[in-house]
Design a protein around this motif. Sequence first.
Motif, PDB file in Angstrom:
ATOM      1  N   LEU A 147      52.341  41.567  54.882  1.00 47.69           N
ATOM      2  CA  LEU A 147      51.187  41.033  55.608  1.00 47.69           C
ATOM      3  C   LEU A 147      49.974  41.957  55.502  1.00 47.69           C
ATOM      4  CD1 LEU A 147      52.964  39.668  58.801  1.00 47.69           C
ATOM      5  CD2 LEU A 147      51.694  38.330  57.114  1.00 47.69           C
ATOM      6  N   ILE A 148      50.195  43.246  55.653  1.00 43.31           N
ATOM      7  CA  ILE A 148      49.087  44.202  55.556  1.00 43.31           C
ATOM      8  C   ILE A 148      48.429  44.090  54.189  1.00 43.31           C
ATOM      9  CG2 ILE A 148      48.499  46.661  55.428  1.00 43.31           C
ATOM     10  CD1 ILE A 148      50.728  47.104  57.555  1.00 43.31           C
ATOM     11  N   GLN A 149      49.237  44.106  53.143  1.00 39.74           N
ATOM     12  CA  GLN A 149      48.672  44.063  51.797  1.00 39.74           C
ATOM     13  C   GLN A 149      48.001  42.720  51.517  1.00 39.74           C
ATOM     14  OE1 GLN A 149      51.987  45.394  49.380  1.00 39.74           O
ATOM     15  NE2 GLN A 149      51.350  47.509  49.642  1.00 39.74           N
ATOM     16  N   ALA A 150      48.588  41.646  52.011  1.00 42.97           N
ATOM     17  CA  ALA A 150      47.990  40.327  51.792  1.00 42.97           C
ATOM     18  C   ALA A 150      46.643  40.205  52.492  1.00 42.97           C
ATOM     19  CB  ALA A 150      48.947  39.232  52.264  1.00 42.97           C
ATOM     20  N   VAL A 151      46.585  40.653  53.732  1.00 44.83           N
ATOM     21  CA  VAL A 151      45.317  40.569  54.473  1.00 44.83           C
ATOM     22  C   VAL A 151      44.266  41.479  53.831  1.00 44.83           C
ATOM     23  CG1 VAL A 151      44.195  41.078  56.679  1.00 44.83           C
ATOM     24  CG2 VAL A 151      46.363  39.836  56.635  1.00 44.83           C
ATOM     25  N   ALA A 152      44.668  42.682  53.451  1.00 51.27           N
ATOM     26  CA  ALA A 152      43.718  43.648  52.892  1.00 51.27           C
ATOM     27  C   ALA A 152      43.130  43.183  51.566  1.00 51.27           C
ATOM     28  CB  ALA A 152      44.385  45.010  52.727  1.00 51.27           C
ATOM     29  N   THR A 153      43.858  42.385  50.817  1.00 54.60           N
ATOM     30  CA  THR A 153      43.370  41.921  49.513  1.00 54.60           C
ATOM     31  C   THR A 153      42.960  40.449  49.533  1.00 54.60           C
ATOM     32  OG1 THR A 153      45.611  41.406  48.767  1.00 54.60           O
ATOM     33  CG2 THR A 153      44.768  43.611  48.255  1.00 54.60           C
ATOM     34  N   SER A 154      42.960  39.833  50.710  1.00 56.28           N
ATOM     35  CA  SER A 154      42.723  38.391  50.793  1.00 56.28           C
ATOM     36  C   SER A 154      41.331  37.960  50.339  1.00 56.28           C
ATOM     37  CB  SER A 154      42.985  37.889  52.211  1.00 56.28           C
ATOM     38  OG  SER A 154      42.078  38.479  53.121  1.00 56.28           O
ATOM     39  N   TRP A 155      40.315  38.752  50.618  1.00 57.98           N
ATOM     40  CA  TRP A 155      38.954  38.317  50.272  1.00 57.98           C
ATOM     41  C   TRP A 155      38.763  38.161  48.776  1.00 57.98           C
ATOM     42  CZ3 TRP A 155      36.442  36.070  53.873  1.00 57.98           C
ATOM     43  CH2 TRP A 155      36.529  36.496  55.192  1.00 57.98           C
ATOM     44  N   THR A 156      39.440  38.988  47.989  1.00 56.10           N
ATOM     45  CA  THR A 156      39.255  38.919  46.544  1.00 56.10           C
ATOM     46  C   THR A 156      39.898  37.683  45.934  1.00 56.10           C
ATOM     47  OG1 THR A 156      41.209  40.261  46.159  1.00 56.10           O
ATOM     48  CG2 THR A 156      39.101  41.421  46.293  1.00 56.10           C
ATOM     49  N   SER A 157      40.802  37.057  46.688  1.00 59.19           N
ATOM     50  CA  SER A 157      41.475  35.883  46.138  1.00 59.19           C
ATOM     51  C   SER A 157      40.987  34.576  46.749  1.00 59.19           C
ATOM     52  CB  SER A 157      42.991  36.016  46.341  1.00 59.19           C
ATOM     53  OG  SER A 157      43.296  36.067  47.719  1.00 59.19           O
ATOM     54  N   MET A 158      39.872  34.631  47.456  1.00 56.96           N
ATOM     55  CA  MET A 158      39.325  33.414  48.065  1.00 56.96           C
ATOM     56  C   MET A 158      38.816  32.470  46.979  1.00 56.96           C
ATOM     57  SD  MET A 158      39.633  33.745  51.365  1.00 56.96           S
ATOM     58  CE  MET A 158      38.519  32.543  52.033  1.00 56.96           C
ATOM     59  N   ASN A 159      39.044  31.189  47.166  1.00 60.87           N
ATOM     60  CA  ASN A 159      38.526  30.192  46.241  1.00 60.87           C
ATOM     61  C   ASN A 159      36.999  30.191  46.306  1.00 60.87           C
ATOM     62  OD1 ASN A 159      41.084  29.380  45.544  1.00 60.87           O
ATOM     63  ND2 ASN A 159      41.137  27.730  47.045  1.00 60.87           N
ATOM     64  N   PRO A 160      36.340  30.019  45.173  1.00 59.95           N
ATOM     65  CA  PRO A 160      34.880  30.018  45.178  1.00 59.95           C
ATOM     66  C   PRO A 160      34.291  28.876  46.004  1.00 59.95           C
ATOM     67  CG  PRO A 160      35.733  29.548  42.970  1.00 59.95           C
ATOM     68  CD  PRO A 160      36.900  29.873  43.840  1.00 59.95           C
ATOM     69  N   GLU A 161      35.067  27.843  46.272  1.00 57.12           N
ATOM     70  CA  GLU A 161      34.582  26.715  47.048  1.00 57.12           C
ATOM     71  C   GLU A 161      34.239  27.097  48.491  1.00 57.12           C
ATOM     72  OE1 GLU A 161      36.524  25.246  43.540  1.00 57.12           O
ATOM     73  OE2 GLU A 161      37.240  26.610  45.064  1.00 57.12           O
ATOM     74  N   ILE A 170      30.258  43.437  52.328  1.00 59.64           N
ATOM     75  CA  ILE A 170      31.570  44.083  52.272  1.00 59.64           C
ATOM     76  C   ILE A 170      31.963  44.618  53.644  1.00 59.64           C
ATOM     77  CG2 ILE A 170      32.790  46.093  51.356  1.00 59.64           C
ATOM     78  CD1 ILE A 170      31.372  45.613  48.712  1.00 59.64           C
ATOM     79  N   ILE A 171      31.031  45.162  54.361  1.00 59.44           N
ATOM     80  CA  ILE A 171      31.336  45.751  55.663  1.00 59.44           C
ATOM     81  C   ILE A 171      31.876  44.702  56.638  1.00 59.44           C
ATOM     82  CG2 ILE A 171      29.077  45.555  56.786  1.00 59.44           C
ATOM     83  CD1 ILE A 171      29.518  48.591  57.505  1.00 59.44           C
ATOM     84  N   ARG A 172      31.388  43.481  56.546  1.00 63.16           N
ATOM     85  CA  ARG A 172      31.881  42.408  57.427  1.00 63.16           C
ATOM     86  C   ARG A 172      33.277  41.964  57.016  1.00 63.16           C
ATOM     87  NH1 ARG A 172      27.633  38.038  57.199  1.00 63.16           N
ATOM     88  NH2 ARG A 172      29.034  36.930  58.577  1.00 63.16           N
ATOM     89  N   ARG A 173      33.527  41.872  55.722  1.00 64.44           N
ATOM     90  CA  ARG A 173      34.862  41.498  55.258  1.00 64.44           C
ATOM     91  C   ARG A 173      35.876  42.576  55.643  1.00 64.44           C
ATOM     92  NH1 ARG A 173      31.919  40.206  50.422  1.00 64.44           N
ATOM     93  NH2 ARG A 173      32.993  41.874  49.321  1.00 64.44           N
ATOM     94  N   ARG A 174      35.491  43.847  55.492  1.00 62.62           N
ATOM     95  CA  ARG A 174      36.387  44.954  55.850  1.00 62.62           C
ATOM     96  C   ARG A 174      36.691  44.931  57.342  1.00 62.62           C
ATOM     97  NH1 ARG A 174      37.308  50.154  57.439  1.00 62.62           N
ATOM     98  NH2 ARG A 174      38.311  51.518  55.911  1.00 62.62           N
ATOM     99  N   ALA A 175      35.701  44.637  58.159  1.00 60.67           N
ATOM    100  CA  ALA A 175      35.905  44.590  59.612  1.00 60.67           C
ATOM    101  C   ALA A 175      36.944  43.532  59.980  1.00 60.67           C
ATOM    102  CB  ALA A 175      34.580  44.318  60.323  1.00 60.67           C
ATOM    103  N   VAL A 176      36.944  42.417  59.280  1.00 62.39           N
ATOM    104  CA  VAL A 176      37.940  41.381  59.537  1.00 62.39           C
ATOM    105  C   VAL A 176      39.337  41.889  59.175  1.00 62.39           C
ATOM    106  CG1 VAL A 176      38.753  39.082  58.840  1.00 62.39           C
ATOM    107  CG2 VAL A 176      36.317  39.476  59.273  1.00 62.39           C
ATOM    108  N   VAL A 177      39.458  42.561  58.031  1.00 61.47           N
ATOM    109  CA  VAL A 177      40.753  43.109  57.599  1.00 61.47           C
ATOM    110  C   VAL A 177      41.300  44.059  58.659  1.00 61.47           C
ATOM    111  CG1 VAL A 177      41.847  44.680  55.928  1.00 61.47           C
ATOM    112  CG2 VAL A 177      40.366  42.822  55.131  1.00 61.47           C
ATOM    113  N   VAL A 178      40.483  44.986  59.116  1.00 59.08           N
ATOM    114  CA  VAL A 178      40.922  45.972  60.100  1.00 59.08           C
ATOM    115  C   VAL A 178      41.259  45.298  61.427  1.00 59.08           C
ATOM    116  CG1 VAL A 178      40.231  48.023  61.387  1.00 59.08           C
ATOM    117  CG2 VAL A 178      39.734  47.862  58.941  1.00 59.08           C
ATOM    118  N   ALA A 179      40.458  44.325  61.842  1.00 61.48           N
ATOM    119  CA  ALA A 179      40.714  43.628  63.111  1.00 61.48           C
ATOM    120  C   ALA A 179      42.044  42.875  63.059  1.00 61.48           C
ATOM    121  CB  ALA A 179      39.565  42.675  63.439  1.00 61.48           C
TER     122      ALA A 179
END
Length: 185
Positions: A147-161, A170-179
């Motif tokens: 789960l940790i690894q999936a959440v931490a790398t989730s933004w890079t695998s988002m569909n372009p849609e 990046i700072i906002r995406r990182r904040a979501v991962v940490v939260a």
Amino acid sequence: MQQRNSDRTRARILAAATEEFAARGIGGARINRIAEVAGCNKAMLYAYFGNKDQLFDAVFSHSVELYLDEVGFDVDDLPAYAGRVFDYFEAHPDRLRLSTWYRLERPDGQPLEAIIAVNQSRLDDLQKGMRRRVVPRVFSPVSLLALIQAVATSWTSMNPEYGESVPNAIIRRRAVVVAVQKILS
């Protein structure tokens, strides 16, 4: 002098192979391109690393070593760990692609000892953290690590849609991962 030249050649081959494998995977990578970019001939490449699969194993193992050196693992602060995983792959997207190719093209392949050892160490640390009650027992160690690894790398695998819905900072995406990791831990 010979050793330094040998080390430099190996380093050039590893760098060229990392680029090639990250961009094209194991099946799409070409030894000719790797040798050309590395400035050596194919015979030298085979002498240093063996066949293409062995070269990929060397590249992936080296990539994991670099990852571990930079990211580390701290069972006492899993949200910070998740943030470092996010930071690492944001800075090194080629390493995430390499890891993805490894999972896609080697689902039933021969396990790499370096990966087995790293995963077992982290799982042991999580188990110890659970016994010390710094890590909740809601998930098994392997589930929590996944789960940790999936959440931490989730933004890079988002569909372009998702387009504008994905925070571009990046700072906002990182904040979501940490939260999210705070919720999991």
